[in-house]
Design a protein around this motif. Structure first.
Motif, PDB file in Angstrom:
ATOM      1  N   MET A   1      66.747  26.980 -11.623  1.00 16.74           N
ATOM      2  CA  MET A   1      66.956  27.344 -13.024  1.00 16.74           C
ATOM      3  C   MET A   1      68.295  26.804 -13.521  1.00 16.74           C
ATOM      4  N   ALA A   2      68.257  26.113 -14.654  1.00 16.37           N
ATOM      5  CA  ALA A   2      69.499  25.679 -15.294  1.00 16.37           C
ATOM      6  C   ALA A   2      69.649  26.436 -16.604  1.00 16.37           C
ATOM      7  N   LEU A   3      70.788  27.097 -16.772  1.00 11.80           N
ATOM      8  CA  LEU A   3      71.047  27.767 -18.042  1.00 11.80           C
ATOM      9  C   LEU A   3      71.533  26.739 -19.050  1.00 11.80           C
ATOM     10  N   ILE A   4      71.028  26.838 -20.267  1.00  9.89           N
ATOM     11  CA  ILE A   4      71.398  25.908 -21.332  1.00  9.89           C
ATOM     12  C   ILE A   4      72.138  26.702 -22.392  1.00  9.89           C
ATOM     13  N   LEU A  48      56.666  36.365 -16.363  1.00 17.25           N
ATOM     14  CA  LEU A  48      56.844  35.265 -15.407  1.00 17.25           C
ATOM     15  C   LEU A  48      55.820  35.349 -14.273  1.00 17.25           C
ATOM     16  N   ALA A  49      55.398  36.553 -13.941  1.00 21.97           N
ATOM     17  CA  ALA A  49      54.420  36.745 -12.857  1.00 21.97           C
ATOM     18  C   ALA A  49      52.986  36.659 -13.355  1.00 21.97           C
ATOM     19  N   SER A  50      52.786  36.478 -14.646  1.00 17.57           N
ATOM     20  CA  SER A  50      51.440  36.493 -15.233  1.00 17.57           C
ATOM     21  C   SER A  50      50.862  35.092 -15.284  1.00 17.57           C
ATOM     22  N   PRO A  51      49.580  34.977 -15.661  1.00 14.71           N
ATOM     23  CA  PRO A  51      49.013  33.627 -15.810  1.00 14.71           C
ATOM     24  C   PRO A  51      49.445  32.915 -17.090  1.00 14.71           C
ATOM     25  N   TYR A  52      50.199  33.581 -17.966  1.00 10.25           N
ATOM     26  CA  TYR A  52      50.566  32.945 -19.240  1.00 10.25           C
ATOM     27  C   TYR A  52      51.667  31.913 -19.009  1.00 10.25           C
ATOM     28  N   PRO A  53      51.460  30.692 -19.510  1.00  8.19           N
ATOM     29  CA  PRO A  53      52.446  29.615 -19.288  1.00  8.19           C
ATOM     30  C   PRO A  53      53.715  29.868 -20.115  1.00  8.19           C
ATOM     31  N   LEU A  67      67.701  37.589 -13.924  1.00  9.88           N
ATOM     32  CA  LEU A  67      66.370  37.014 -13.720  1.00  9.88           C
ATOM     33  C   LEU A  67      66.398  35.753 -12.863  1.00  9.88           C
ATOM     34  N   GLU A  68      67.564  35.402 -12.337  1.00 13.72           N
ATOM     35  CA  GLU A  68      67.684  34.129 -11.604  1.00 13.72           C
ATOM     36  C   GLU A  68      66.663  34.019 -10.476  1.00 13.72           C
ATOM     37  N   GLY A  69      66.481  35.102  -9.745  1.00 14.29           N
ATOM     38  CA  GLY A  69      65.526  35.076  -8.641  1.00 14.29           C
ATOM     39  C   GLY A  69      64.111  34.792  -9.108  1.00 14.29           C
ATOM     40  N   ASP A  70      63.737  35.398 -10.218  1.00 14.48           N
ATOM     41  CA  ASP A  70      62.388  35.205 -10.751  1.00 14.48           C
ATOM     42  C   ASP A  70      62.177  33.791 -11.281  1.00 14.48           C
ATOM     43  N   LEU A  71      63.268  33.179 -11.720  1.00 12.99           N
ATOM     44  CA  LEU A  71      63.168  31.858 -12.337  1.00 12.99           C
ATOM     45  C   LEU A  71      63.316  30.713 -11.339  1.00 12.99           C
ATOM     46  N   GLY A  73      62.916  27.820  -9.084  1.00 17.30           N
ATOM     47  CA  GLY A  73      61.811  26.889  -8.878  1.00 17.30           C
ATOM     48  C   GLY A  73      60.937  26.670 -10.099  1.00 17.30           C
ATOM     49  N   LEU A  74      61.177  27.417 -11.171  1.00 17.57           N
ATOM     50  CA  LEU A  74      60.381  27.238 -12.385  1.00 17.57           C
ATOM     51  C   LEU A  74      61.086  26.255 -13.325  1.00 17.57           C
TER      52      LEU A  74
END
Lengths: 271, 271
Positions: A1-4, A48-53, A67-71, A73-74
């Motif tokens: 994850m890169a914060l912008i 983030l855990a759902s099927p919604y893109p 939320l870094e852990g959840d993000l 690789g995304l």
């Protein structure tokens, strides 16, 4: 994850998050864009855990770091700004400090929702977004496997439903049930008993639904109407039986989401 | 009942109804006047049937006419005006078209609330007016006999609690329970089993509270904490047993009013 980082409230990259209270953000209105919007770390995590893109996140740094852990690789852009800029972009002050937006996923079919389900809720005329959200929250907490939406129901993916559900509209499968009330035959042919919740005095006590006479593997569909008008005569006639929650004399019926919680709980007693 | 017509928004006789959204109308705030305010015909009717001394009504003619039967024989002034004047007096547009205000009645004592009661709710830290109102609505619907308020609870007679309860704060007896949590001894000495609702995994299943082993005339006090923090350690330790509502994995607990509805329903199953 890169914060912008951005401090420009006119930044076009934030357009998904702009003016969230205006009517065109409602997916059920003409011109509504239909993005799914999650508010707060708990609900964003569920999105983030759902099927919604997921398209993007916007938040203050502290919340995005949570939320870094959840993000990890995304490939989802996460825009960092101040609470003030955020408020000007979305149009109101947001206590929860983080938002995510996602595209809709293709709708499930009723058959997909029913597959493997033991207890489902079927709704008619539940048009209030908060009641609908609360019902999904209760469904998730009390182990209901899916929700089917008859005519007159609100959109579970509208922002207010998502929030009140604590993100559980993103986890409990749902689908519209067309051809009302004849579409209820789909449930019966799937082996579901269709039980209509109603205050009518000739209905049987809810507890009979979970009585010892019932088979263990029994599939049940619980049918709920709107708080104001209850179920239509057509829906009541299409059900296999009518059940009621015993009420103290002279009192209005319960809120539909609360009545649903009681019925969901009663179903759980069978397990 | 004599209707009194006025179209003067500065009419001093309407002062009880003025600026309802300002903080000084909150009885729990310094300077709060503590009038009980009922909105809409259903709730106004409950206020008229309650022990609270009604001071006046304000409404549009159509709504006041609906209440004529309830007002017959009462020496309560009923001011009729337009929806516009009413909105300017109270400070917001009022969909329901009628208001009543009453003085507070002397507070009940815990002993009065417990007299003859079989099931009561005891609350700690339920500080949200809407949750508290919803809990009273559920208590009335599901046959709970009274509510005791431990520390940190909102005021059941605040306008928003009254409205969300559908006026049931005016019907279900309640009282503050001082000396927390030692005051719970009052319940035990009255023959109540004190059951604390908690998500803790070592709590027993809620359904054991209504199992066949329980005596018919059993008195039960159900203890609920705030949605955010749950019950304090002191309150949990002071309870006779801890019970939990079985939840599906990974889901937040239910809203406190919803959890209470489920527990109230379970208690009703004993009857």
């Amino acid at each position: 994850m890169a914060l912008i980082y951005t401090d420009d409230e006119a930044d076009e990259r934030l357009d998904d998050f702009r003016d969230l209270t205006t009517a065109d953000r409602r997916p059920d209105r003409p011109g509504g864009r239909g993005l799914v919007i999650a508010e707060g770390t708990v609900v964003v995590r569920r999105l983030l855990a759902s099927p919604y893109p997921v398209r993007a996140l916007l938040g203050v740094e502290r919340r995005l770091r949570e939320l870094e852990g959840d993000l990890a690789g995304l490939a989802v852009p996460a825009y960092v700004t101040s609470a003030d800029v955020m408020a000007r972009v979305v149009g109101f002050h947001l206590n929860r400090g983080v938002l995510a937006v996602a595209d809709r996923a293709p709708r499930s079919t009723p058959e997909q929702v029913l597959e493997g389900a033991r207890v489902v809720a079927v709704l008619e005329g539940v048009g209030d977004h908060e009641n609908l959200g609360a019902l999904f929250r209760n469904a998730a907490a009390l182990g209901v496997d899916g929700v089917l939406l008859g005519p007159g129901c609100a959109d579970p993916l509208y922002r207010r439903s998502v929030r009140v559900s604590m993100g559980n509209v993103l986890r409990v499968p749902f689908a519209p049930l067309p051809d009302w009330p004849a579409g209820l035959d789909l449930l019966r042919s799937g082996g579901f008993r269709v039980a209509a919740l109603t205050p009518r005095p000739d209905a049987v006590d809810l507890c009979e639904l979970s009585g010892p006479a019932e088979a263990e593997g029994d599939r049940v569909a619980l049918l709920f109407g709107s708080e104001g008008h209850g179920l239509s005569d057509g829906a009541l006639a299409a059900a296999d039986l009518a059940v009621r929650i015993p009420m103290a004399g002279g009192v209005d019926s319960l809120n539909v989401a609360t009545a649903a919680a009681v019925a969901f709980y009663e179903m759980g007693r069978r397990g």
